[in-house]
Design an enzyme around this catalytic site. Structure first.
Site, PDB file in Angstrom:
ATOM      1  N   SER A  66     -13.476 -45.554  -2.838  1.00  0.00           N
ATOM      2  CA  SER A  66     -14.518 -46.488  -2.380  1.00  0.00           C
ATOM      3  C   SER A  66     -14.667 -47.721  -3.270  1.00  0.00           C
ATOM      4  O   SER A  66     -15.255 -48.719  -2.852  1.00  0.00           O
ATOM      5  CB  SER A  66     -15.869 -45.773  -2.298  1.00  0.00           C
ATOM      6  OG  SER A  66     -16.341 -45.420  -3.579  1.00  0.00           O
ATOM      7  N   LYS A 137     -20.874 -47.663  -7.761  1.00  0.00           N
ATOM      8  CA  LYS A 137     -20.850 -48.795  -6.831  1.00  0.00           C
ATOM      9  C   LYS A 137     -21.098 -50.086  -7.621  1.00  0.00           C
ATOM     10  O   LYS A 137     -21.435 -50.065  -8.800  1.00  0.00           O
ATOM     11  CB  LYS A 137     -21.936 -48.659  -5.751  1.00  0.00           C
ATOM     12  CG  LYS A 137     -21.873 -47.382  -4.928  1.00  0.00           C
ATOM     13  CD  LYS A 137     -20.639 -47.297  -4.044  1.00  0.00           C
ATOM     14  CE  LYS A 137     -20.602 -45.976  -3.271  1.00  0.00           C
ATOM     15  NZ  LYS A 137     -19.321 -45.808  -2.544  1.00  0.00           N
TER      16      LYS A 137
END
Length: 258
Positions: A66, A137
């Protein structure tokens, strides 16, 4: 009368050679003592590493793509847990590790405490995948920011300023899901660099918390890639947000961590 000490016949059982051997034997700690010393040193090293990872620098194993191309599957990153301990706060562009409990995942009942302890210890040393509630993230918006995607040119904007996101995976759009949000105080809007493969704030808009991560849930900043050796490097921040002004109501994070 002869008073000089007469030499006597040496007793073979008490000779110098045997005495030396006895001394040597008495100084030999033996296998049991050696094992104890090795175990003590090993235990002390483990305790030191656990304390280091708990308070200063923790390794994390990257389990998914991701955050590609910045972080790849199998990378072991070092997370700086002191980055936000002394008044500083996450900035736009920082790659952060956070506990997603209550924002990305629901609270779950406690499992077996012994198994959980062993797993947490292995994860703290970078020997196991992080807990399912831990995520990495990139910070896109901080408290007070208005984050919109996308403008007429297909770009993400923060406080009305288009952001050139060069860290995004080649071929990915800034977002295939349109959104227009204002980040609440003490919250973060986070997204993965591989936008088409990342489950991030966009996917939790309808969840409790609206996909926003509380600042106090941030574990630290991902500062280095430690493994594999061929990828040893720092995790650079981004200048993409340098032109973004402070949010209308004030706030922090007007620049990006370099």
């Amino acid at each position: 009368m002869d008073t000089e000490a007469q030499p006597t016949e040496r007793d073979p059982s008490s000779g110098t050679e045997d005495g030396s051997r006895s001394a040597r034997v008495s100084e030999d700690p033996g296998p049991r003592s050696s094992w104890r010393r090795t175990a003590f040193v090993g235990g002390a090293c483990v305790v030191f590493l656990l304390l280091l990872s708990h308070f200063v620098l923790q390794p994390f194993l990257i389990p998914s793509g991701s955050m590609e191309p910045t972080l790849q599957v199998g990378d072991r990153i070092l997370v700086n847990k002191l980055a936000y301990r002394f008044g500083d706060e996450p900035r736009r562009g920082d790659a952060v590790v956070f506990d997603g409990t209550g924002s990305f995942v629901r609270e779950r009942p406690q499992g077996d405490p012994v198994t959980g302890f062993l797993r947490d210890g292995a994860a703290a040393l970078g020997l196991a995948e992080p807990d399912e509630t831990d995520f990495v993230k990139r910070v896109i918006g901080v408290g007070g920011d208005r984050v919109v995607c996308c403008d007429k040119d297909g770009r993400l904007t923060v406080n009305g300023v288009p952001v050139q996101e060069r860290y995004v995976m080649l071929g990915d759009e800034p977002s295939s899901v349109p959104f227009d949000i204002v980040v609440p105080p003490d919250r973060l809007w986070v997204m993965g660099d591989h936008r088409s493969q990342s489950s991030d704030s966009r996917d939790h808009l309808g969840s409790p918390g609206g996909g926003m991560v509380p600042v106090d849930r941030v574990v630290g900043r991902a500062d280095w890639i430690a493994w594999p050796f061929g990828r040893w490097s720092g995790v650079a921040g981004s200048g993409a947000f340098d032109a973004v002004p402070a949010p209308p109501g004030g706030g922090h994070g007007t620049g990006a961590h370099g």
